[in-house]
Design a protein around this motif. Sequence first.
Motif, mmCIF file in Angstrom:
data_model
loop_
_atom_site.group_PDB
_atom_site.id
_atom_site.type_symbol
_atom_site.label_atom_id
_atom_site.label_comp_id
_atom_site.label_asym_id
_atom_site.label_seq_id
_atom_site.Cartn_x
_atom_site.Cartn_y
_atom_site.Cartn_z
ATOM 1 N N ASP A 279 -12.648 -11.488 51.853
ATOM 2 C CA ASP A 279 -12.088 -12.763 51.398
ATOM 3 C C ASP A 279 -11.324 -13.434 52.528
ATOM 4 O OD1 ASP A 279 -9.653 -11.467 51.570
ATOM 5 O OD2 ASP A 279 -9.377 -11.284 49.414
ATOM 6 N N LYS A 280 -10.764 -14.631 52.265
ATOM 7 C CA LYS A 280 -10.097 -15.392 53.330
ATOM 8 C C LYS A 280 -8.794 -14.745 53.791
ATOM 9 C CE LYS A 280 -7.448 -18.633 50.551
ATOM 10 N NZ LYS A 280 -7.155 -20.020 50.300
ATOM 11 N N ALA A 281 -8.212 -13.846 52.987
ATOM 12 C CA ALA A 281 -6.998 -13.138 53.387
ATOM 13 C C ALA A 281 -7.309 -11.924 54.253
ATOM 14 C CB ALA A 281 -6.215 -12.703 52.153
ATOM 15 N N GLY A 282 -8.585 -11.583 54.394
ATOM 16 C CA GLY A 282 -8.981 -10.444 55.218
ATOM 17 C C GLY A 282 -9.167 -9.165 54.435
ATOM 18 N N ASN A 283 -9.012 -9.196 53.123
ATOM 19 C CA ASN A 283 -9.244 -8.005 52.296
ATOM 20 C C ASN A 283 -10.740 -7.718 52.272
ATOM 21 O OD1 ASN A 283 -6.488 -8.062 51.640
ATOM 22 N ND2 ASN A 283 -6.871 -9.402 49.903
ATOM 23 N N ARG A 284 -11.089 -6.429 52.365
ATOM 24 C CA ARG A 284 -12.504 -6.034 52.376
ATOM 25 C C ARG A 284 -12.856 -5.344 51.062
ATOM 26 N NH1 ARG A 284 -13.371 -2.412 57.341
ATOM 27 N NH2 ARG A 284 -11.569 -1.419 56.415
ATOM 28 N N TYR A 285 -14.081 -5.613 50.583
ATOM 29 C CA TYR A 285 -14.535 -5.105 49.286
ATOM 30 C C TYR A 285 -15.728 -4.188 49.503
ATOM 31 C CZ TYR A 285 -11.465 -8.776 47.780
ATOM 32 O OH TYR A 285 -10.360 -9.555 47.600
ATOM 33 N N PHE A 286 -15.663 -3.030 48.800
ATOM 34 C CA PHE A 286 -16.677 -2.003 48.985
ATOM 35 C C PHE A 286 -17.244 -1.552 47.646
ATOM 36 C CE2 PHE A 286 -13.841 -1.659 52.607
ATOM 37 C CZ PHE A 286 -14.719 -1.564 53.667
ATOM 38 N N THR A 287 -18.415 -0.937 47.738
ATOM 39 C CA THR A 287 -19.037 -0.333 46.568
ATOM 40 C C THR A 287 -19.717 0.967 46.998
ATOM 41 O OG1 THR A 287 -20.557 -0.694 44.732
ATOM 42 C CG2 THR A 287 -21.216 -1.611 46.833
ATOM 43 N N ARG A 288 -19.843 1.859 46.035
ATOM 44 C CA ARG A 288 -20.531 3.134 46.280
ATOM 45 C C ARG A 288 -21.061 3.627 44.949
ATOM 46 N NH1 ARG A 288 -16.597 6.440 48.310
ATOM 47 N NH2 ARG A 288 -15.957 7.107 46.254
ATOM 48 N N VAL A 289 -22.238 4.188 44.967
ATOM 49 C CA VAL A 289 -22.806 4.795 43.772
ATOM 50 C C VAL A 289 -22.472 6.277 43.821
ATOM 51 C CG1 VAL A 289 -24.922 5.267 42.489
ATOM 52 C CG2 VAL A 289 -24.665 3.100 43.702
ATOM 53 N N GLU A 290 -21.849 6.766 42.750
ATOM 54 C CA GLU A 290 -21.478 8.179 42.701
ATOM 55 C C GLU A 290 -21.804 8.746 41.327
ATOM 56 O OE1 GLU A 290 -16.737 7.777 41.768
ATOM 57 O OE2 GLU A 290 -17.346 7.768 43.863
ATOM 58 N N GLU A 291 -21.889 10.052 41.281
ATOM 59 C CA GLU A 291 -22.232 10.733 40.034
ATOM 60 C C GLU A 291 -20.955 11.041 39.253
ATOM 61 O OE1 GLU A 291 -24.407 14.817 38.519
ATOM 62 O OE2 GLU A 291 -24.681 14.146 40.572
ATOM 63 N N VAL A 292 -20.929 10.558 38.007
ATOM 64 C CA VAL A 292 -19.804 10.810 37.121
ATOM 65 C C VAL A 292 -20.377 11.341 35.814
ATOM 66 C CG1 VAL A 292 -17.856 9.795 35.888
ATOM 67 C CG2 VAL A 292 -18.457 8.962 38.166
ATOM 68 N N ASP A 293 -20.045 12.584 35.477
ATOM 69 C CA ASP A 293 -20.527 13.237 34.250
ATOM 70 C C ASP A 293 -22.052 13.205 34.149
ATOM 71 O OD1 ASP A 293 -17.925 13.766 33.507
ATOM 72 O OD2 ASP A 293 -17.739 11.896 32.348
ATOM 73 N N GLY A 294 -22.714 13.437 35.253
ATOM 74 C CA GLY A 294 -24.168 13.501 35.254
ATOM 75 C C GLY A 294 -24.856 12.152 35.305
ATOM 76 N N ALA A 295 -24.121 11.065 35.313
ATOM 77 C CA ALA A 295 -24.715 9.727 35.373
ATOM 78 C C ALA A 295 -24.279 9.055 36.670
ATOM 79 C CB ALA A 295 -24.263 8.895 34.186
#
Length: 185
Positions: A22-38
């Motif tokens: 964003d314009k304030a310099g904050n960075r946004y991330f995502t990751r796919v992980e396994e939670v309770d088999g899903a």
Amino acid sequence: MSKRLLSRLLGMFQSRTQVGVDKAGNRYFTRVEEVDGAMKERRWVEFKGADQDSTTVPVEWICWLNGQRKKAPTPEELAELEARRERVKQNIALLKKKEEEERKTGMRPVKKIGKAESPNLQSFVKQQFSGTPPDQQKVNTLGPEEVSRPKDATHTEDATTDNDRSSEPTGTGATFKPGTWQPPT
């Protein structure tokens, strides 16, 4: 145990995908992980600098972080929304300035609502709850004490016995009189 923790930490940094900034310099991330088999997508923000002020996160990114948006906001969308916000601020400033000028010049008088301008609630209630149309109604000159009927008064419409009453609603409502309904015994 320490190997497992170390591999998890390394996996966390390797498998994350930066989605935007964003314009304030904050960075946004995502990751796919396994939670309770899903497999689930995890989204988070890394703030720029030491102060982690959540008020610096724009609304569009908050919606994405909470899962209210499927796709992250694009830079073009963010620029368009920022321009719109600026136009709204300018319009507000213009309207305030115009209103202040009108007050100073006296072109637009300030309207004050007093007792003389208050609505006539008695006539409204009569129109809404009586069976006759408003143009055929007589104006009631009696006070509220004189209008109410004594409890021992009997009229053919009011003289119903407990046996005649039903818990099921009947009629069209034209014969309804406030205070006459009693729950079935």
